[in-house]
Structure formats: structure tokens, C-alpha cells
Write a protein that holds these residues in place. Structure first.
Motif, PDB file in Angstrom:
ATOM      1  N   PRO A 183      13.698  15.864  16.156  1.00  0.00           N
ATOM      2  CA  PRO A 183      13.583  15.555  14.726  1.00  0.00           C
ATOM      3  C   PRO A 183      12.177  15.886  14.223  1.00  0.00           C
ATOM      4  CG  PRO A 183      14.457  13.683  15.968  1.00  0.00           C
ATOM      5  CD  PRO A 183      13.908  14.661  16.963  1.00  0.00           C
ATOM      6  N   PHE A 184      12.089  16.461  13.033  1.00  0.00           N
ATOM      7  CA  PHE A 184      10.798  16.848  12.474  1.00  0.00           C
ATOM      8  C   PHE A 184      10.920  16.865  10.959  1.00  0.00           C
ATOM      9  CE2 PHE A 184       7.076  19.428  11.597  1.00  0.00           C
ATOM     10  CZ  PHE A 184       6.198  19.068  12.606  1.00  0.00           C
ATOM     11  N   ARG A 185       9.860  16.387  10.280  1.00  0.00           N
ATOM     12  CA  ARG A 185       9.888  16.324   8.816  1.00  0.00           C
ATOM     13  C   ARG A 185       8.634  16.953   8.223  1.00  0.00           C
ATOM     14  NH1 ARG A 185      13.373  12.069   6.504  1.00  0.00           N
ATOM     15  NH2 ARG A 185      14.479  11.024   8.193  1.00  0.00           N
ATOM     16  N   PHE A 186       8.805  17.466   7.027  1.00  0.00           N
ATOM     17  CA  PHE A 186       7.681  17.927   6.219  1.00  0.00           C
ATOM     18  C   PHE A 186       7.542  16.993   5.022  1.00  0.00           C
ATOM     19  CE2 PHE A 186       8.523  21.629   8.727  1.00  0.00           C
ATOM     20  CZ  PHE A 186       7.289  22.256   8.869  1.00  0.00           C
ATOM     21  N   PHE A 187       6.295  16.763   4.617  1.00  0.00           N
ATOM     22  CA  PHE A 187       5.997  15.833   3.535  1.00  0.00           C
ATOM     23  C   PHE A 187       5.139  16.516   2.470  1.00  0.00           C
ATOM     24  CE2 PHE A 187       6.550  13.555   7.453  1.00  0.00           C
ATOM     25  CZ  PHE A 187       7.231  12.392   7.132  1.00  0.00           C
ATOM     26  N   ASN A 188       5.378  16.162   1.232  1.00  0.00           N
ATOM     27  CA  ASN A 188       4.524  16.588   0.126  1.00  0.00           C
ATOM     28  C   ASN A 188       3.368  15.605   0.037  1.00  0.00           C
ATOM     29  OD1 ASN A 188       3.272  17.109  -2.330  1.00  0.00           O
ATOM     30  ND2 ASN A 188       5.124  16.892  -3.565  1.00  0.00           N
ATOM     31  N   GLY A 204      13.407  21.988   0.257  1.00  0.00           N
ATOM     32  CA  GLY A 204      13.903  21.056   1.259  1.00  0.00           C
ATOM     33  C   GLY A 204      12.973  19.942   1.665  1.00  0.00           C
ATOM     34  N   VAL A 205      11.828  19.783   0.968  1.00  0.00           N
ATOM     35  CA  VAL A 205      10.879  18.712   1.296  1.00  0.00           C
ATOM     36  C   VAL A 205      11.125  17.546   0.346  1.00  0.00           C
ATOM     37  CG1 VAL A 205       8.443  18.074   1.510  1.00  0.00           C
ATOM     38  CG2 VAL A 205       9.194  20.384   2.104  1.00  0.00           C
ATOM     39  N   ARG A 206      11.712  16.473   0.862  1.00  0.00           N
ATOM     40  CA  ARG A 206      12.112  15.353   0.016  1.00  0.00           C
ATOM     41  C   ARG A 206      11.142  14.180   0.063  1.00  0.00           C
ATOM     42  NH1 ARG A 206      16.419  18.322   1.018  1.00  0.00           N
ATOM     43  NH2 ARG A 206      18.094  18.389  -0.522  1.00  0.00           N
ATOM     44  N   GLU A 207      10.457  13.973   1.186  1.00  0.00           N
ATOM     45  CA  GLU A 207       9.530  12.848   1.288  1.00  0.00           C
ATOM     46  C   GLU A 207       8.182  13.217   0.694  1.00  0.00           C
ATOM     47  OE1 GLU A 207      12.769  12.073   4.003  1.00  0.00           O
ATOM     48  OE2 GLU A 207      11.366  13.740   4.048  1.00  0.00           O
ATOM     49  N   TYR A 208       7.556  12.251   0.035  1.00  0.00           N
ATOM     50  CA  TYR A 208       6.248  12.523  -0.555  1.00  0.00           C
ATOM     51  C   TYR A 208       5.408  11.256  -0.613  1.00  0.00           C
ATOM     52  CZ  TYR A 208       8.600  10.800  -4.833  1.00  0.00           C
ATOM     53  OH  TYR A 208       9.306  10.058  -5.754  1.00  0.00           O
ATOM     54  N   SER A 209       4.099  11.460  -0.594  1.00  0.00           N
ATOM     55  CA  SER A 209       3.158  10.358  -0.778  1.00  0.00           C
ATOM     56  C   SER A 209       3.199   9.931  -2.234  1.00  0.00           C
ATOM     57  CB  SER A 209       1.728  10.809  -0.447  1.00  0.00           C
ATOM     58  OG  SER A 209       1.670  11.375   0.837  1.00  0.00           O
ATOM     59  N   SER A 210       3.215   8.632  -2.470  1.00  0.00           N
ATOM     60  CA  SER A 210       3.206   8.150  -3.851  1.00  0.00           C
ATOM     61  C   SER A 210       2.009   7.228  -4.049  1.00  0.00           C
ATOM     62  CB  SER A 210       4.503   7.405  -4.184  1.00  0.00           C
ATOM     63  OG  SER A 210       4.459   6.948  -5.529  1.00  0.00           O
ATOM     64  N   ALA A 211       0.890   7.816  -4.472  1.00  0.00           N
ATOM     65  CA  ALA A 211      -0.282   6.985  -4.771  1.00  0.00           C
ATOM     66  C   ALA A 211       0.014   6.038  -5.912  1.00  0.00           C
ATOM     67  CB  ALA A 211      -1.472   7.883  -5.108  1.00  0.00           C
ATOM     68  N   SER A 212       0.843   6.482  -6.852  1.00  0.00           N
ATOM     69  CA  SER A 212       1.156   5.628  -8.008  1.00  0.00           C
ATOM     70  C   SER A 212       1.920   4.374  -7.607  1.00  0.00           C
ATOM     71  CB  SER A 212       1.958   6.419  -9.044  1.00  0.00           C
ATOM     72  OG  SER A 212       3.226   6.794  -8.535  1.00  0.00           O
ATOM     73  N   PHE A 213       2.631   4.423  -6.489  1.00  0.00           N
ATOM     74  CA  PHE A 213       3.374   3.245  -6.045  1.00  0.00           C
ATOM     75  C   PHE A 213       2.450   2.049  -5.854  1.00  0.00           C
ATOM     76  CE2 PHE A 213       5.368   0.403  -3.030  1.00  0.00           C
ATOM     77  CZ  PHE A 213       6.694   0.377  -3.433  1.00  0.00           C
ATOM     78  N   ALA A 226      15.494   8.814  -9.747  1.00  0.00           N
ATOM     79  CA  ALA A 226      15.971   9.868 -10.646  1.00  0.00           C
ATOM     80  C   ALA A 226      15.968  11.224  -9.951  1.00  0.00           C
ATOM     81  CB  ALA A 226      15.094   9.908 -11.899  1.00  0.00           C
ATOM     82  N   LEU A 227      14.938  11.487  -9.164  1.00  0.00           N
ATOM     83  CA  LEU A 227      14.853  12.751  -8.438  1.00  0.00           C
ATOM     84  C   LEU A 227      15.976  12.855  -7.414  1.00  0.00           C
ATOM     85  CD1 LEU A 227      12.981  15.256  -8.257  1.00  0.00           C
ATOM     86  CD2 LEU A 227      11.782  14.083  -6.407  1.00  0.00           C
ATOM     87  N   ALA A 228      16.227  11.764  -6.691  1.00  0.00           N
ATOM     88  CA  ALA A 228      17.246  11.766  -5.640  1.00  0.00           C
ATOM     89  C   ALA A 228      18.654  11.915  -6.197  1.00  0.00           C
ATOM     90  CB  ALA A 228      17.144  10.488  -4.811  1.00  0.00           C
ATOM     91  N   THR A 229      18.889  11.400  -7.401  1.00  0.00           N
ATOM     92  CA  THR A 229      20.231  11.432  -7.986  1.00  0.00           C
ATOM     93  C   THR A 229      20.438  12.606  -8.937  1.00  0.00           C
ATOM     94  OG1 THR A 229      19.544   9.938  -9.778  1.00  0.00           O
ATOM     95  CG2 THR A 229      20.498   8.933  -7.791  1.00  0.00           C
ATOM     96  N   GLY A 230      19.407  13.428  -9.099  1.00  0.00           N
ATOM     97  CA  GLY A 230      19.538  14.577  -9.974  1.00  0.00           C
ATOM     98  C   GLY A 230      19.466  14.266 -11.448  1.00  0.00           C
ATOM     99  N   ASP A 231      18.840  13.146 -11.798  1.00  0.00           N
ATOM    100  CA  ASP A 231      18.677  12.784 -13.209  1.00  0.00           C
ATOM    101  C   ASP A 231      17.475  13.538 -13.772  1.00  0.00           C
ATOM    102  OD1 ASP A 231      18.387  11.618 -15.700  1.00  0.00           O
ATOM    103  OD2 ASP A 231      18.635   9.560 -14.978  1.00  0.00           O
ATOM    104  N   GLU A 232      17.688  14.799 -14.110  1.00  0.00           N
ATOM    105  CA  GLU A 232      16.592  15.647 -14.547  1.00  0.00           C
ATOM    106  C   GLU A 232      15.985  15.178 -15.865  1.00  0.00           C
ATOM    107  OE1 GLU A 232      17.861  19.684 -14.607  1.00  0.00           O
ATOM    108  OE2 GLU A 232      18.310  19.735 -12.453  1.00  0.00           O
ATOM    109  N   ALA A 233      16.792  14.565 -16.711  1.00  0.00           N
ATOM    110  CA  ALA A 233      16.270  14.085 -17.990  1.00  0.00           C
ATOM    111  C   ALA A 233      15.223  13.003 -17.775  1.00  0.00           C
ATOM    112  CB  ALA A 233      17.411  13.569 -18.859  1.00  0.00           C
TER     113      ALA A 233
END
Length: 310
Positions: A183-188, A204-213, A226-233
Motif C-alpha cells: 500500500p502506498f499513498r500520495f498526498f497534496n 488521483g491524489v485525494r488526501e491533503y493537508s488542511s491547515a485551515s482545519f 463537497a469535494l468527495a461527493t462531487g458538489d462542484e457548486a
């Protein structure tokens, strides 16, 4: 694991300038309760560069204690090789689940040196390790493959933003590891990663650091959902109201990628103190701008149906 934005807590300093473990525990608990995918303690947003080894150990121990197995805790490790190895061992002793390997200090090493550096730190800690591709640790495709083959390395975090290079890395690493099933992952890992998360998701890179969190978890979670569910609006609205103005403000002064986050935590009621030199705290004008854009982001959420923003 990683089912949510990745939480990078700030490091609280008291009036005496020392690390405040009690405030840190409160900050961690409120963040973990909100539902991130993992905690990354004593990393970039946590001012890794400004911490003494004993302070680093306190932060990692506190994060492990507060998390209490609810989600993985990764600890920062890096700097001069002896320091990086010592921090990796200390994190393992504290019960951390993994390491984020920060770039080596000052020098720009050859690719073979980056492989050796990663190998030695990984061996010292014996923990799953994510290598950070940025600054003095810029990897080429062949080096990314070689690092991905190392036994303890489980991911690469991209802080460069070269999506063409990253796409080639991903393809090469996946091709190399496919026979073993490792198993191997790439992160933004770009600052304010939400601004580029849609583009990264496209390769294909879905995981990301969220400083704002760390200071607006409700906005970070709504964006992630919203990103995961495709809510582009909604993605577009939150980018326009909050994230892109934050990127613009962040660019005003070097180091604001950390300073603004810490200021945001303070503005929302947590006494985490200021940043340590060589970083500087935001000016009064920039603090006012930060308040305005946080209010704009929260106002955007307030217009959503209950089932959408919760």
C-alpha cells in the motif's frame, strides 16, 4: 485511516514563551472531535523548525495521549541526520503511528543522498514514514520509486505543485509496487491545499493537508465533503469566499502559511500565543482581513441546508 482532512495542530506557546501542553491538549481534543483523518503533530504548521527536541517529545506524547487510538498520529522528523534519527526514535517511544519526514536543512543533496537520508531516518524510527517532496528534498521520478521501495515508507507528500512530475511519479511508483501489493499513498502538501485539491484529485491524489482545519474545521470539513461527493457548486463557493482570498493573504508575507493559521486559532478563542522567530505574527491590517474572510466562509456555510453542512 485518512478519511477526512488531515489535521496539523499549531504549537501553543505561553506568556513565558514555552510550550503549553494543556492548551495543546485542548486544541487537539476540539480538532479530533470534529473528525479529521489523522493528526500530524510537530510538523510544519506546528513550527517544527522552531522546536527543541524535548518540546517535540512533549507535543508527540500529548497528541498520542489525547488521540487515544481514535485516529493515527504522525510526528514530524527531520533536520540534520542525527537530529532526525533521534526525533524518529523519540516519536516511536511516545507511541506515534508514523512519521512525516521534513526536508534536510540548508543543503541541496543529490538524489542518492535523499534516498540514504530517508532510509536512515526510517530505520531509526521503525514507523511508517511519509517522505516530503519539497524545498531541499525535491525528488525525481527514479528517486521517488527507490524511496517507495524502502520497507517503512508508505507515502510521499507533494509540496512542489508540479502536477506533470507528480503524475509521472504516481504512475512509476504504482507500476513498481503493483507486484508486491504494497500500500502506498500520495498526498497534496501545498500550503492552503484546498485551493489545489480539485486539480490533485484529477490525477488521483485525494488526501491533503488542511491547515485551515486547525482554526475553521467546519469550513474544512464542508469543503472536504463537497469535494468527495462531487458538489462542484459548493467547492466553488468556498474557494471564492474563503480559500482563494486566504491564498492571496498568505502570499503577502513569507511565513504566513503558519502565522495566519495560528492567528486564526487565536481569533477563535484558543490562547496559543504567537509564532517564534524567524516567523512573524500578522500585522493588525492582515488580522482584520483574516477575520473578514473567516466570516465570509462561515456565512457561506450558514446558507446551506442542514444536511449539507453537517
Amino acid at each position: 485511516m485518512y478519511d477526512g482532512p488531515l489535521f496539523f495542530p499549531v504549537t501553543p506557546f505561553g506568556a513565558d514563551g514555552e510550550v503549553d501542553p494543556a492548551v495543546y491538549a485542548e486544541h487537539l481534543e476540539s480538532g479530533i472531535a470534529a473528525g479529521p483523518g489523522a493528526v500530524f503533530a510537530a510538523c510544519g504548521t506546528g513550527e517544527f523548525h522552531a522546536l527543541a527536541p524535548d518540546e517535540h517529545a512533549v507535543l508527540v506524547r500529548t497528541a498520542v495521549r489525547v488521540a487515544a487510538g481514535r485516529l493515527p498520529v504522525f510526528a514530524g522528523a527531520g533536520g540534520p541526520l542525527p537530529t532526525a534519527r533521534a526525533l524518529a526514535r523519540s516519536a516511536a517511544e511516545a507511541g506515534a503511528d508514523g512519521l512525516l519526514l521534513m526536508p534536510p536543512y540548508l543543503v541541496r543533496p543529490p538524489q542518492s543522498g535523499l534516498v540514504a537520508y530517508t532510509r536512515q531516518v526510517a530505520q531509526a524510527g521503525g514507523l511508517p514514514l511519509i517522505a516530503y517532496h519539497r524545498d531541499t528534498a525535491r525528488l525525481d521520478v527514479a528517486t521517488a520509486v527507490e524511496i517507495a521501495r524502502l520497507p517503512h515508507v508508505v507515502g510521499i507528500k507533494d509540496g512542489c505543485g508540479d502536477l506533470e512530475l507528480l503524475a509521472r511519479m504516481i504512475t512509476a511508483v504504482e507500476t513498481e509496487l503493483r507486484p508486491s501489493g504494497k500500500p502506498f499513498r500520495f498526498f497534496n502538501g501545498l500550503p492552503t491545499a484546498e485551493a489545489t485539491a480539485p486539480a490533485y484529485r484529477g490525477i488521483g491524489v485525494r488526501e491533503y493537508s488542511s491547515a485551515s482545519f486547525a482554526f475553521v474545521p467546519e469550513i474544512a470539513l464542508a469543503f472536504h465533503r463537497a469535494l468527495a461527493t462531487g458538489d462542484e457548486a459548493l467547492v466553488g463557493r468556498l474557494l471564492a469566499a474563503f480559500y482563494l482570498p486566504l491564498v492571496e493573504l498568505r502570499a503577502a508575507v513569507p511565513g504566513y502559511a503558519v502565522s495566519l493559521v495560528k492567528a486564526g486559532v487565536r481569533q477563535r478563542g484558543r490562547a496559543v500565543g504567537g509564532v517564534r522567530p524567524p516567523l512573524t505574527d500578522p500585522t493588525p491590517e492582515h488580522l482584520d482581513r483574516l477575520r473578514v474572510l473567516v466570516d465570509a466562509g462561515l456565512a457561506t456555510l450558514a446558507t446551506l441546508p442542514e444536511s449539507t453542512d453537517r
